[in-house]
Scaffold this motif. Structure first.
Motif, PDB file in Angstrom:
ATOM      1  N   GLU A  62       0.856  -1.193   0.000  1.00  0.00           N
ATOM      2  CA  GLU A  62       0.000   0.000   0.000  1.00  0.00           C
ATOM      3  C   GLU A  62       0.892   1.244   0.000  1.00  0.00           C
ATOM      4  N   VAL A  63       1.156   1.737  -1.169  1.00  0.00           N
ATOM      5  CA  VAL A  63       2.014   2.916  -1.352  1.00  0.00           C
ATOM      6  C   VAL A  63       1.184   3.974  -2.064  1.00  0.00           C
ATOM      7  N   VAL A  64       1.080   5.151  -1.451  1.00  0.00           N
ATOM      8  CA  VAL A  64       0.247   6.221  -1.991  1.00  0.00           C
ATOM      9  C   VAL A  64       1.072   7.499  -2.099  1.00  0.00           C
ATOM     10  N   MET A  65       0.919   8.201  -3.207  1.00  0.00           N
ATOM     11  CA  MET A  65       1.646   9.443  -3.444  1.00  0.00           C
ATOM     12  C   MET A  65       1.402  10.449  -2.320  1.00  0.00           C
ATOM     13  N   HIS A  66       2.450  11.158  -1.937  1.00  0.00           N
ATOM     14  CA  HIS A  66       2.432  12.201  -0.908  1.00  0.00           C
ATOM     15  C   HIS A  66       2.216  11.649   0.507  1.00  0.00           C
ATOM     16  N   VAL A  67       2.220  10.339   0.678  1.00  0.00           N
ATOM     17  CA  VAL A  67       2.163   9.644   1.975  1.00  0.00           C
ATOM     18  C   VAL A  67       1.057  10.189   2.890  1.00  0.00           C
ATOM     19  N   PRO A  68      -0.191   9.842   2.619  1.00  0.00           N
ATOM     20  CA  PRO A  68      -1.271  10.229   3.536  1.00  0.00           C
ATOM     21  C   PRO A  68      -1.031   9.662   4.939  1.00  0.00           C
ATOM     22  N   VAL A  69      -1.402  10.423   5.952  1.00  0.00           N
ATOM     23  CA  VAL A  69      -1.168  10.018   7.335  1.00  0.00           C
ATOM     24  C   VAL A  69      -1.802   8.666   7.633  1.00  0.00           C
ATOM     25  N   GLU A  70      -3.017   8.428   7.131  1.00  0.00           N
ATOM     26  CA  GLU A  70      -3.705   7.180   7.441  1.00  0.00           C
ATOM     27  C   GLU A  70      -2.982   5.969   6.854  1.00  0.00           C
ATOM     28  N   VAL A  71      -2.343   6.149   5.691  1.00  0.00           N
ATOM     29  CA  VAL A  71      -1.560   5.057   5.100  1.00  0.00           C
ATOM     30  C   VAL A  71      -0.322   4.780   5.947  1.00  0.00           C
ATOM     31  N   ALA A  72       0.330   5.844   6.395  1.00  0.00           N
ATOM     32  CA  ALA A  72       1.506   5.691   7.255  1.00  0.00           C
ATOM     33  C   ALA A  72       1.148   4.974   8.546  1.00  0.00           C
ATOM     34  N   GLU A  73       0.000   5.291   9.123  1.00  0.00           N
ATOM     35  CA  GLU A  73      -0.408   4.656  10.377  1.00  0.00           C
ATOM     36  C   GLU A  73      -0.642   3.168  10.195  1.00  0.00           C
ATOM     37  N   GLY A 244       1.369  19.590  -4.679  1.00  0.00           N
ATOM     38  CA  GLY A 244       1.144  18.155  -4.527  1.00  0.00           C
ATOM     39  C   GLY A 244       0.209  17.830  -3.388  1.00  0.00           C
ATOM     40  N   GLY A 245       0.465  18.402  -2.206  1.00  0.00           N
ATOM     41  CA  GLY A 245      -0.325  18.063  -1.031  1.00  0.00           C
ATOM     42  C   GLY A 245      -1.738  18.604  -1.073  1.00  0.00           C
TER      43      GLY A 245
END
Length: 367
Positions: A62-73, A244-245
């Protein structure tokens, strides 16, 4: 001459076709037993090549552009659940960015195996996006302990994306000339990187199968990132992080498109550096030619040769977005920028990048 320079501590292993051997040796050296591999679905085949001599305990795609916080968590939770003691990221800037996000809170070391020219692997800069706002920071915990460069992995990168990614790397060079902590060492690294990137990208476009320009471009991308890590984030990166963000524009294409407009804005304020950049890009200024003009023409010539992206409108930005983008840029405008800026200046810069008009040096409005 007086300056303070910081060089980040990192191991670099460079060699085409040697990623698997290099990675296995590094895992042994670090005595890691529980390795997490981060690679998107597209990057998985390359990651399998790089990791074919080790046995990961966790694969994460699960890799998403600009690294959403929920993906990082979610990735942080998975790493903790599997008692991971080493992260290996194989991919571009988004993949490396996710690995950094995990390292930021866990202190798990990272080995980066880049497959693009993003350069994130050589910096201690992290970035996370939440509520349409990308937040970045500097922390040595996120700096990969080792970078393994294997130009074979760039073979699958389409020429167009190679160009955008390489110009993203070139943006690191340009920002490093006048970023808040720029110094003569940053300048030297950035200018050599610019030379290598200009040569390498031209070669990739001419013959995508030739490995020599791919290696040159990868080498240039590393030097560019090292200079940027020391010099800090300048106007170009402030603008692109906002685009981007906030508007979810693609990372590499946004950097590639915005770069000449920021150069045209800032170059008149740093003529000596502009002249050196023009020479590094392969088009030294003629006798009596304005250095800013020489630098902008040199970059424009390179961009034309390699068919670079030219308009933010092609990547999702709309004219209605310009006022909000301008407000956000002015809120983070670097006080050390070579030229001050008014709301009109930033509006004109972003509008030109939106429409893709030919960049030309311009004396900015004075505050």
């Amino acid at each position: 001459m007086q300056f303070e320079h910081v060089t980040l501590g990192q191991r670099v292993l460079f060699g085409s076709g040697q990623s698997a051997a290099h990675l296995a040796a590094e895992v042994d050296r670090m005595e890691a037993a529980r390795v997490m591999v981060i690679a998107s679905e597209f990057e998985r085949p390359m990651a399998e090549v790089a990791t074919n001599r080790i046995t990961p305990v966790l694969w994460w795609d699960e890799v998403v552009m600009h690294v959403p916080v929920e993906v990082a968590e979610r990735a942080r939770t998975a790493a903790a659940a599997h008692d991971v003691d080493l992260i290996v990221c194989v991919g571009g800037g988004s993949t490396t960015g996710l690995a950094k996000a995990i390292a930021l809170t866990s202190r798990i070391p990272v080995i980066a195996v880049p497959t693009t020219y993003a350069g994130s692997e050589a910096t201690n800069v992290w970035g996370l996006t939440e509520d349409r706002t990308k937040t970045t920071g500097v922390d040595d915990r996120v700096l990969p302990v080792t970078v393994i460069y294997d130009a074979d992995f760039t073979r699958t990168l389409p020429v167009g994306l190679s160009v955008s990614s390489g110009l993203n790397a070139l943006a690191h060079c340009v920002d490093s000339l006048w970023a808040p902590k720029a110094d003569p060492i940053n300048h030297a690294l950035a200018l050599e990187a610019a030379r290598a990137l200009a040569t390498g990208l031209s070669g990739i476009v001419t013959d995508p199968e030739d490995m020599t320009p791919r290696e040159q471009t990868l080498y240039g991308a590393y030097l560019a990132a090292v200079s940027f890590a020391s010099a800090g984030s300048g106007l170009h990166h402030k603008i692109c992080h906002i685009l981007g963000g906030t508007f979810n524009l693609p990372h590499a294409q946004t950097h590639a498109t915005v770069l000449p407009y920021v150069l045209a804005f800032n170059a008149p304020g740093v003529p000596e550096l502009a002249a050196r950049l023009a020479a590094a890009l392969g088009r030294p200024g003629a006798e009596g030619e304005d250095p800013a003009q020489a630098a902008v023409v040199a970059l424009n010539d390179l961009r034309e040769r390699i068919d670079a992206p030219t308009a933010l409108a092609d990547h999702g930005l709309e004219a209605a977005d310009i006022p909000e983008a301008t407000r956000r840029v002015l809120a983070v405008f670097p006080p050390t920028n070579p030229a001050p800026a008014t709301e009109e200046d930033i509006t004109l810069l972003l509008t030109a990048a939106l429409e893709g008009t030919t960049p030309t040096p311009r004396v900015p409005s004075r505050l």
